[in-house]
Motif scaffolding. Sequence first.
Motif, mmCIF file in Angstrom:
data_model
loop_
_atom_site.group_PDB
_atom_site.id
_atom_site.type_symbol
_atom_site.label_atom_id
_atom_site.label_comp_id
_atom_site.label_asym_id
_atom_site.label_seq_id
_atom_site.Cartn_x
_atom_site.Cartn_y
_atom_site.Cartn_z
ATOM 1 N N VAL A 42 12.544 23.213 26.973
ATOM 2 C CA VAL A 42 12.226 24.028 28.151
ATOM 3 C C VAL A 42 11.216 23.291 29.031
ATOM 4 O O VAL A 42 11.380 23.233 30.254
ATOM 5 N N LEU A 43 10.183 22.712 28.416
ATOM 6 C CA LEU A 43 9.193 21.950 29.190
ATOM 7 C C LEU A 43 9.856 20.796 29.935
ATOM 8 O O LEU A 43 9.552 20.547 31.105
ATOM 9 N N GLU A 44 10.737 20.100 29.262
ATOM 10 C CA GLU A 44 11.431 18.972 29.896
ATOM 11 C C GLU A 44 12.258 19.446 31.088
ATOM 12 O O GLU A 44 12.248 18.838 32.152
ATOM 13 N N ARG A 45 12.961 20.566 30.924
ATOM 14 C CA ARG A 45 13.796 21.084 32.011
ATOM 15 C C ARG A 45 12.951 21.568 33.192
ATOM 16 O O ARG A 45 13.309 21.337 34.349
ATOM 17 N N VAL A 46 11.849 22.243 32.910
ATOM 18 C CA VAL A 46 10.976 22.713 33.989
ATOM 19 C C VAL A 46 10.397 21.522 34.742
ATOM 20 O O VAL A 46 10.399 21.486 35.977
ATOM 21 N N ASN A 47 9.897 20.529 34.007
ATOM 22 C CA ASN A 47 9.319 19.352 34.651
ATOM 23 C C ASN A 47 10.364 18.558 35.420
ATOM 24 O O ASN A 47 10.069 18.016 36.489
ATOM 25 N N THR A 48 11.576 18.488 34.898
ATOM 26 C CA THR A 48 12.654 17.804 35.619
ATOM 27 C C THR A 48 12.938 18.534 36.928
ATOM 28 O O THR A 48 13.123 17.910 37.964
ATOM 29 N N HIS A 49 12.948 19.857 36.860
ATOM 30 C CA HIS A 49 13.181 20.646 38.066
ATOM 31 C C HIS A 49 12.070 20.422 39.097
ATOM 32 O O HIS A 49 12.335 20.301 40.285
ATOM 33 N N LEU A 50 10.825 20.385 38.627
ATOM 34 C CA LEU A 50 9.696 20.195 39.536
ATOM 35 C C LEU A 50 9.587 18.754 40.035
ATOM 36 O O LEU A 50 8.993 18.501 41.069
ATOM 37 N N GLY A 51 10.135 17.830 39.285
ATOM 38 C CA GLY A 51 10.107 16.438 39.707
ATOM 39 C C GLY A 51 8.904 15.653 39.216
ATOM 40 O O GLY A 51 8.731 14.501 39.595
ATOM 41 N N TRP A 52 8.060 16.230 38.393
ATOM 42 C CA TRP A 52 6.916 15.521 37.827
ATOM 43 C C TRP A 52 6.440 16.288 36.594
ATOM 44 O O TRP A 52 6.815 17.423 36.372
ATOM 45 N N ARG A 53 5.597 15.657 35.802
ATOM 46 C CA ARG A 53 5.123 16.275 34.561
ATOM 47 C C ARG A 53 4.008 17.265 34.885
ATOM 48 O O ARG A 53 2.830 17.043 34.627
ATOM 49 N N ALA A 54 4.410 18.406 35.445
ATOM 50 C CA ALA A 54 3.444 19.421 35.870
ATOM 51 C C ALA A 54 3.018 20.316 34.712
ATOM 52 O O ALA A 54 1.859 20.691 34.606
ATOM 53 N N VAL A 55 3.953 20.664 33.851
ATOM 54 C CA VAL A 55 3.688 21.608 32.764
ATOM 55 C C VAL A 55 3.702 20.848 31.442
ATOM 56 O O VAL A 55 4.655 20.146 31.128
ATOM 57 N N GLY A 56 2.632 21.006 30.660
ATOM 58 C CA GLY A 56 2.523 20.295 29.387
ATOM 59 C C GLY A 56 2.532 21.197 28.176
ATOM 60 O O GLY A 56 2.648 20.729 27.050
ATOM 61 N N LYS A 57 2.396 22.504 28.401
ATOM 62 C CA LYS A 57 2.307 23.418 27.270
ATOM 63 C C LYS A 57 2.991 24.732 27.645
ATOM 64 O O LYS A 57 2.920 25.178 28.784
ATOM 65 N N LEU A 58 3.630 25.331 26.658
ATOM 66 C CA LEU A 58 4.295 26.611 26.837
ATOM 67 C C LEU A 58 3.600 27.644 25.960
ATOM 68 O O LEU A 58 3.401 27.414 24.767
ATOM 69 N N VAL A 59 3.186 28.747 26.541
ATOM 70 C CA VAL A 59 2.585 29.850 25.795
ATOM 71 C C VAL A 59 3.560 31.014 25.864
ATOM 72 O O VAL A 59 4.017 31.388 26.951
ATOM 73 N N LEU A 60 3.897 31.568 24.713
ATOM 74 C CA LEU A 60 4.864 32.653 24.641
ATOM 75 C C LEU A 60 4.145 33.990 24.504
ATOM 76 O O LEU A 60 3.261 34.138 23.665
ATOM 77 N N LYS A 61 4.518 34.937 25.320
ATOM 78 C CA LYS A 61 4.009 36.307 25.253
ATOM 79 C C LYS A 61 5.190 37.183 24.854
ATOM 80 O O LYS A 61 6.185 37.261 25.580
ATOM 81 N N GLN A 62 5.085 37.811 23.699
ATOM 82 C CA GLN A 62 6.179 38.642 23.229
ATOM 83 C C GLN A 62 6.174 39.991 23.935
ATOM 84 O O GLN A 62 5.124 40.571 24.173
ATOM 85 N N GLY A 63 7.355 40.448 24.267
ATOM 86 C CA GLY A 63 7.499 41.733 24.922
ATOM 87 C C GLY A 63 8.913 41.899 25.428
ATOM 88 O O GLY A 63 9.734 40.986 25.345
ATOM 89 N N PRO A 64 9.207 43.069 25.966
ATOM 90 C CA PRO A 64 10.562 43.307 26.466
ATOM 91 C C PRO A 64 10.847 42.477 27.716
ATOM 92 O O PRO A 64 9.970 42.264 28.536
ATOM 93 N N VAL A 65 12.061 42.018 27.804
ATOM 94 C CA VAL A 65 12.515 41.261 28.967
ATOM 95 C C VAL A 65 13.581 42.093 29.643
ATOM 96 O O VAL A 65 14.569 42.478 29.013
ATOM 97 N N GLU A 66 13.349 42.398 30.895
ATOM 98 C CA GLU A 66 14.311 43.204 31.642
ATOM 99 C C GLU A 66 15.606 42.424 31.803
ATOM 100 O O GLU A 66 15.595 41.249 32.168
ATOM 101 N N ALA A 67 16.697 43.085 31.509
ATOM 102 C CA ALA A 67 18.008 42.447 31.648
ATOM 103 C C ALA A 67 18.362 42.359 33.128
ATOM 104 O O ALA A 67 18.151 43.300 33.889
ATOM 105 N N ALA A 68 18.875 41.214 33.520
ATOM 106 C CA ALA A 68 19.328 41.049 34.891
ATOM 107 C C ALA A 68 20.602 41.855 35.079
ATOM 108 O O ALA A 68 21.490 41.848 34.219
#
Length: 170
Positions: free
Chosen positions: A86-112
Motif C-alpha cells: 500500500v505504501l509503495e502504491r501511494v508513493n507511486t501515485h504521489l510521485g515521490w516517497r512522501a509516506v513512510g509509515k501506515l497506521v491502521l485505525k480499526q472501525g467500520p468502513v462505509e460501503a461505497a
Amino acid sequence: MAVKPLADLIDDLLAPALAAQGFAGRAIVSLWPEIVGERLSLRTRPLKIDWPRRRPAPGETAEPATMVVRVESAFALEMQQLAPIVLERVNTHLGWRAVGKLVLKQGPVEAALPKRALPPLDPAIAARVGQQVAGVADPALRASLERLGRHVAQKTIVQNAKRGAIDTAL
C-alpha cells in the motif's frame, strides 16, 4: 468566459477540509480504489496524512509522512501484512516517497454505493433537449448542456418512477 468543469472547482471547495487531514488534494481520497485496488478499497479508507512537524536541516533528508487508514477489524491483520505494498502504491501515485509509515485505525468502513445505470432516454425527450440547446453558438458548451439536460431528464424519470412505486405501496 471559459466554462470550467465541475471537477476543477471541487478541489477549491474541498481543499480546506482535506488540508486539515493532511491531504494536499482530493486525489488520494477520490482515487483510493485505483491506488490500492478494489478489494482493499472495500475494507479501508484513508483518514489523514500526518506530516513531520520539524523541517529538515540543509543537507538532511526529510522524514516521510505517516498515513492513517481506517480498516475493518476483521481485515486489520491482512492489511498490516499488505502495508508495504500500500505504501509503495501511494508513493507511486504521489510521485515521490512522501509516506513512510501506515497506521491502521480499526472501525467500520462505509460501503461505497454502487452506481446504477440510468435507463435509456426516450428519443422524443432527447430530441426536445437538443432543440432547447440548439441556439447555443459554442459547440462545446452546446454539447455539455445537452449532456446535462439528458442526464437531468433521466434522473427525473428515475425519481418519478420511485415516487410512483412509493405511492402505490401506500
